[in-house]
Scaffold this active site. Structure first.
Site, mmCIF file in Angstrom:
data_model
loop_
_atom_site.group_PDB
_atom_site.id
_atom_site.type_symbol
_atom_site.label_atom_id
_atom_site.label_comp_id
_atom_site.label_asym_id
_atom_site.label_seq_id
_atom_site.Cartn_x
_atom_site.Cartn_y
_atom_site.Cartn_z
ATOM 1 C CE LYS A 110 -4.502 -1.579 1.322
ATOM 2 N NZ LYS A 110 -5.549 -1.646 2.328
ATOM 3 C CE LYS A 192 -4.665 -8.136 -1.720
ATOM 4 N NZ LYS A 192 -5.084 -7.693 -0.475
ATOM 5 C CE LYS A 195 -12.969 -4.614 0.272
ATOM 6 N NZ LYS A 195 -12.084 -4.503 1.419
HETATM 7 P P1 TYM Z 1 -10.301 -6.538 3.472
HETATM 8 O O1 TYM Z 1 -11.412 -5.563 3.670
HETATM 9 O O2 TYM Z 1 -9.203 -6.155 2.541
HETATM 10 O O3 TYM Z 1 -10.861 -7.907 2.975
HETATM 11 C C1 TYM Z 1 -11.949 -8.535 3.636
HETATM 12 C C2 TYM Z 1 -11.734 -10.035 3.677
HETATM 13 O O4 TYM Z 1 -11.621 -10.543 2.348
HETATM 14 C C3 TYM Z 1 -10.416 -11.298 2.222
HETATM 15 N N1 TYM Z 1 -9.895 -11.115 0.858
HETATM 16 C C4 TYM Z 1 -9.693 -12.114 0.003
HETATM 17 N N2 TYM Z 1 -9.870 -13.443 0.106
HETATM 18 C C5 TYM Z 1 -9.569 -14.191 -0.977
HETATM 19 N N3 TYM Z 1 -9.099 -13.676 -2.153
HETATM 20 C C6 TYM Z 1 -8.899 -12.350 -2.292
HETATM 21 N N4 TYM Z 1 -8.447 -11.852 -3.427
HETATM 22 C C7 TYM Z 1 -9.203 -11.501 -1.185
HETATM 23 N N5 TYM Z 1 -9.126 -10.163 -0.984
HETATM 24 C C8 TYM Z 1 -9.549 -9.947 0.268
HETATM 25 C C9 TYM Z 1 -9.482 -10.700 3.257
HETATM 26 O O5 TYM Z 1 -8.438 -11.597 3.598
HETATM 27 C C10 TYM Z 1 -10.428 -10.433 4.396
HETATM 28 O O6 TYM Z 1 -10.655 -11.602 5.143
HETATM 29 N N6 TYM Z 1 -7.570 -5.850 7.615
HETATM 30 C C11 TYM Z 1 -8.719 -6.531 7.059
HETATM 31 C C12 TYM Z 1 -10.000 -6.174 7.751
HETATM 32 C C13 TYM Z 1 -9.977 -6.346 9.232
HETATM 33 C C14 TYM Z 1 -10.133 -7.561 9.939
HETATM 34 C C15 TYM Z 1 -10.088 -7.211 11.310
HETATM 35 C C16 TYM Z 1 -10.311 -8.891 9.539
HETATM 36 C C17 TYM Z 1 -9.831 -5.337 10.139
HETATM 37 N N7 TYM Z 1 -9.909 -5.880 11.384
HETATM 38 C C18 TYM Z 1 -10.201 -8.188 12.312
HETATM 39 C C19 TYM Z 1 -10.436 -9.862 10.541
HETATM 40 C C20 TYM Z 1 -10.367 -9.502 11.884
HETATM 41 C C21 TYM Z 1 -8.862 -6.154 5.586
HETATM 42 O O7 TYM Z 1 -8.339 -5.163 5.138
HETATM 43 O O8 TYM Z 1 -9.675 -6.958 4.875
#
Ligand code: TYM
Length: 269
Positions: A110, A192, A195
């Site tokens: 990032k 990957k 978003k």
């Molecule tokens: P975020 O918002 O980027 O993504 C949400 C969830 O989707 C999963 N993910 C994917 N899984 C498979 N293939 C992909 N291409 C892919 N892109 C995203 C992410 O692994 C995630 O599970 N930091 C976290 C959010 C967060 C969080 C937490 C998660 C904040 N606090 C506490 C669990 C527990 C994030 O940015 O996810």
């Protein structure tokens, strides 16, 4: 056993988020105490428009419900409405080794991507995530592969805190989907699905059937034309096979058999 997970309201939610995270949530809520958060404070670490962010938070709530998170069984809430997340973040800041933060893959990616906005929040982001998880004495954290490193750091932080102040936090464990933990980008299957990348790279949960067809037809595939699962040598077609398999409920082996002798374009159609 308690489950905690969350999604950032940044940008459009896509099938990677669904297959990597939300699908696990729906299963886990049958047997565990589940807490699913819309982590809006995390979304402030990259450029955003305050008004649009409000809409994106609501949109994520809609997705949680539409995908099958049952509010009778699971708790759904917005991170910024529970002030203890930021309070605990500060306390955890004081036990987190700064070097561990600069080593995080997501921080490196990032800070490359948003060169003009490498703010301290981007670096400290995993501490807020640790606070989210530890605040609820979480046992299981269902996430995609990209978040595994942050859950590992959460475990390190919890151990450090417990060593210094006595047993306070449970040590949580990440849970990854057997298949679908890392759905790849349609435009570059070595990265990957994300978003914050161009819309052609993801299939959004709010995309229309026409948009989805167009994106799949344009998805980057590999040289050769055999429909065979081999993520190293054929990342493009392997990613499409994974997606098709997860949505159709058919195994990759079955799909390979079905498309024996056919080309990529037949498969995509
Ligand atoms: P975020 O918002 O980027 O993504 C949400 C969830 O989707 C999963 N993910 C994917 N899984 C498979 N293939 C992909 N291409 C892919 N892109 C995203 C992410 O692994 C995630 O599970 N930091 C976290 C959010 C967060 C969080 C937490 C998660 C904040 N606090 C506490 C669990 C527990 C994030 O940015 O996810």
């Amino acid at each position: 056993m308690r489950v905690f997970s969350g999604i950032q309201p940044t940008g459009a939610i896509h099938i990677g988020n669904y297959l990597g995270a939300i699908r696990q949530w729906i299963e886990l809520q049958q047997n565990y105490e589940c807490i699913f958060c819309i982590v809006d404070l995390h979304a402030l670490t990259v450029p955003y428009d305050p008004q649009t962010l409000k809409d994106l938070i609501l949109e994520k709530a809609i997705v949680y419900l539409a995908a099958g998170v049952d509010p009778e069984k699971s708790i759904i809430f917005i991170q910024s409405e529970v002030k203890e997340h930021t309070e605990l973040t500060w306390l955890l800041n004081t036990v987190t080794p700064a070097g561990d933060l600069t080593r995080m893959t997501q921080y490196k990616e990032k800070s490359r991507k948003f060169k003009k906005n490498v703010n301290a929040g981007l670096l400290n982001y995993p501490i807020l995530m640790a606070a989210d998880i530890l605040l609820y004495q979480t046992d299981i954290v269902p996430v995609g592969e990209d978040q595994k490193q942050h859950v590992e750091l959460t475990r390190t932080i919890a151990r450090k805190f417990n060593q210094r102040f006595g047993k306070t936090f449970k040590i949580p464990e990440a849970k990854l989907a057997k298949s679908g933990a890392k759905i790849m980008s349609l435009t570059d299957p070595t990265k990957k699905m994300s978003k914050t990348d161009v819309p052609e790279n993801y299939i959004g949960l709010f995309d229309t059937p026409e948009q989805i067809k167009e994106k799949v037809m344009k998805a980057v595939t590999d040289t050769g034309k055999i429909i065979k699962y081999n993520p190293q040598k054929k990342p493009g077609i392997s990613n499409l096979l994974t997606i098709y398999s997860l949505f159709s409920g058919r195994t990759i082996k079955e799909l390979e058999k079905k498309f024996k002798g056919k080309g990529y374009s037949d498969f995509k159609k």
